[in-house]
Every structure is written in structure tokens, then in C-alpha cells.
Enzyme design. Sequence first.
Site, PDB file in Angstrom:
ATOM      1  CG  HIS A  24      -1.602  -1.132   1.648  1.00 40.07           C
ATOM      2  ND1 HIS A  24      -2.971  -1.210   1.551  1.00 40.07           N
ATOM      3  CD2 HIS A  24      -1.201  -2.333   2.175  1.00 40.07           C
ATOM      4  CE1 HIS A  24      -3.390  -2.391   1.980  1.00 40.07           C
ATOM      5  NE2 HIS A  24      -2.332  -3.092   2.350  1.00 40.07           N
ATOM      6  CD  GLU A  92      -0.883   1.365   4.644  1.00 37.49           C
ATOM      7  OE1 GLU A  92      -0.497   2.217   3.819  1.00 37.49           O
ATOM      8  OE2 GLU A  92      -2.072   1.006   4.765  1.00 37.49           O
ATOM      9  CG  HIS A 134      -5.093  -1.535  -1.007  1.00 36.67           C
ATOM     10  ND1 HIS A 134      -5.357  -0.491  -0.158  1.00 36.67           N
ATOM     11  CD2 HIS A 134      -6.072  -2.451  -0.764  1.00 36.67           C
ATOM     12  CE1 HIS A 134      -6.425  -0.773   0.557  1.00 36.67           C
ATOM     13  NE2 HIS A 134      -6.879  -1.946   0.219  1.00 36.67           N
ATOM     14  CG  ASP A 144      -3.122   1.908  -1.983  1.00 29.54           C
ATOM     15  OD1 ASP A 144      -4.299   1.779  -2.363  1.00 29.54           O
ATOM     16  OD2 ASP A 144      -2.701   1.441  -0.911  1.00 29.54           O
TER      17      ASP A 144
END
Length: 232
Positions: A24, A92, A134, A144
Site C-alpha cells: 500500500h 504501508e 492494494h 495504491d
Amino acid sequence: MNIIDAASPNFDERARPISMIVLHYTGMQDADSAIARLRDPESANRVSAHYVVAEDGTVLRLVPEDKRAWHAGLASWRDIPSDINSASVGIEIVNPGHEFGYRPFPDEQIASVVQLVMQIKDRYQITRGNIVGHSDIAPQRKRDPGELFPWSKLARLRLSLPRPTKNLMDPNWTQAGFLLALERFGYDVTDPMAAIMAFQRRFRPEMIDGEVDAECRMILLALLLPKPQGDD
């Protein structure tokens, strides 16, 4: 790799074995805001990830890998029709994203992402086809890590599928045929335009127009072969 623990309370128990890695971008104006949100138990939509990779390459661990972090949301991929969170490790990557000034990912950051993905892939014997963005697993909702993410660097290390470039042939599918093939590959095609754009964002990022053309058909056909051949 030096990993800093920054525990988030936002997790629960897994219901599936780990078979995926989902990448992500944070999509917030700065790293501190993103990390705070991923650790906030009072947030309206409680979210988390297993790891956060800062732009300078620093890696934070928010949730232990044996627990279910809340990063994927409503999503599906291949033979996992729901609860991707239970089957995946979520990473992330700090970047403001399309809403706040999307920009290239620094080399230091990608170097840490590569190391982290390599370790997780080896730990759980995850296949290249299950290292995804994602937007791959939630094409109707997400963009993303986006078209600037250097998937080719991961592909060269066999950490993701390469963009096929060799021995390409056009199967001349209709759009309906292309969507059937795209669904077979793993995408949710409920929203055809979103699914096509997600595929392009990942495998043909220089042109994301939602149109099925010969290049898209050739790339997808090659990806469905046992060993996609690319420059990576």
C-alpha cells in the site's frame, strides 16, 4: 534489517494461513499522521498494517505477523474471495498518494521494501503472483501503491511478476473475453473499467485509460502462461 517496534492495538486473530503480501501507500500528507492513524484505537475506521516503511527506509512493525492486521478492507484475489487480511501481510509505504501530491518512491525506501518483502516471501513461501498492490485486490476502491511504484525492481529479484515483454501475441479477445481472462488471472471484474485500469496501473503504467487494446491483451495472455517472460 533493523525494525523498530511501534505497536498498534488494531488487530485480531487470523483465520487463514499467510499466502500473500499486499503493498500500500499511506496516502496521507505526512508519515507521522499516517502512523498515528494506523495506531489509533479510537479511529472511526480502525486500520493497521504489519509494517510501515518510511521514505528514509526506516521500517516500523505495528502488528506481529501471526496476527491479522486491518489493511485490505473489502477485497479479493484469486482463490481468496474475502478476508484478504487473514491471508496476507500488509506493508504501508509512506507516500502522500494521489490526493496529496503523489511522487516517486525514494531509493532508500524501496531498498527497505525489497528486503522486507524478500524476508516475508521466504518465510512463508509466498509465490510471486501473490505479491500484489492494494489496487490489484480492490480495484473499485483503491489506486495504491500506484503507477509510480517500481514493480520492475521487485520483479528482477523474483519478488513480483514481471511485465511480459518477450514473444508477445495478440489473442484478439473481445472486451468480454479480456475480462474473463482478467478474472481468471485474479482480478475482481465487477466494475470492468476499474479492473482494467488496475491491471494497467500494475502492468502498463505509462497509459492508464481503461481501454482494452492489443498491448493489454498481449500482456495478459503472457501472464496467464506458466512462465511469463520479461526483461525483469
